[in-house]
Enzyme design. Structure first.
Site: not given
Ligand code: GUN
Length: 296
Positions: A60, A104, A127
């Site tokens: 990422k 995460q 997200d």
């Protein structure tokens, strides 16, 4: 169908599509910088040492920088206290240089994953995991859509154009793939069925579908003879299984060999949906930056 008349499905190249999308985002980022004088910023929080998460976070970071954005990485030890993690999220919510926040998952045992996710400002929730983002999708308000289902939808629209009136079966009802995928397809005016592990006679449910999205986490479960000929099949599964050579290999939730003899188009694993997830994260981050600055 005998083998003479069988047509082979076309393979949907998610890797190439994702590369094009990343390049498009990079162009958008350059225009954003020219207009506002600052780079969009993505903050990624990694708690603990989970090896798979470390690889994801590294990828990422690399893709974010390649797209011309700022990448802010925050690595915290596995024994981080809940209140310290929440304090970091609050700090990122308030930081004007941060447009998108990603914590995460999974978090180490002992941390309340849900409380941490819900602490993210919905306007920075790239997200799409907060209940606010889920509710916005459900009610048709502008907001962020989880990256994997968003990527699946982009592949479907690229392949099929207008999805209106098509029948779609989503296999799997998770909050991060199945449910938002079903909402997205409904938004495109598909007739949507959400199937899952308790669905009776799953093969006949799948056989009615023009579009099949498999996100169950069961290796090669969906077989070719479950499919309507010509169906478009999106395989979200990533399952590691033993290979003939004693090593392991990645397979999807769809049995590619039998399915590709019946489907009209199908995503491979790897190289299908997987590469779309990071590309959509970059897309959402640019979108977040544009919304915060009020630019197109
Ligand atoms: N862990 C595995 N995939 C993801 C993802 O897309 N977002 C977050 N936050 N964690 C993940």
């Amino acid at each position: 169908m005998d083998s003479e008349t069988q047509t082979k499905a076309s393979v949907i190249d998610g890797k190439a599509f994702a590369a094009d999308l990343r390049a498009e985002v990079a162009e958008g980022v350059a225009a954003f910088v020219a207009r506002t004088g600052r780079k969009p910023g993505l903050a990624v929080v990694l708690v603990g040492e989970d090896p798979a998460s470390q690889v994801y976070v590294r990828n990422k970071h690399k893709s974010t920088v390649e797209a011309g954005m700022n990448s802010f990485e925050h690595r915290l030890p596995a024994d981080t206290a809940q209140e310290d993690l929440l304090a970091l999220v609050a700090q990122l919510n308030d930081d004007p240089a941060v447009d998108g926040i990603l914590v995460q998952l999974p978090l180490p045992a002992g941390l309340d994953e849900n409380a941490v996710i819900q602490a993210i400002d919905p306007d920075k929730d790239v997200d799409g995991f907060t209940t606010a983002s889920a509710g916005r999708l459900l009610t048709g308000l502008p907001g962020f859509v989880a990256c994997t289902p968003l990527g699946c939808l982009m592949l479907l629209k690229d392949r099929l154009g207008d999805l209106s009136g098509k029948s779609a079966v989503v296999i799997g009802r998770s909050n991060i793939v199945g449910k938002p995928m079903a909402q997205l397809l409904l938004r495109e005016s598909c007739t949507v069925t959400i199937a899952h592990s308790r669905t009776a006679d799953l093969p006949s449910v799948v056989r009615g579908a023009d579009i099949v999205v498999a996100a169950v986490g069961r290796p090669e479960m969906v077989k070719g003879d479950w499919l309507k000929p010509g169906a478009t099949v999106i395989d979200v599964g990533i399952n590691r299984v033993p290979a003939e050579n004693g090593k392991t290999k990645l397979v999807g939730d769809v049995d590619f060999a039998s399915a590709s003899a019946v489907a009209g188009a199908i995503t491979p694993v790897p190289g299908g949906v997987g590469p779309m997830t990071i590309a959509c994260l970059l897309y959402n981050t640019l979108d977040a930056a544009r919304r915060r600055e009020g630019v197109d």
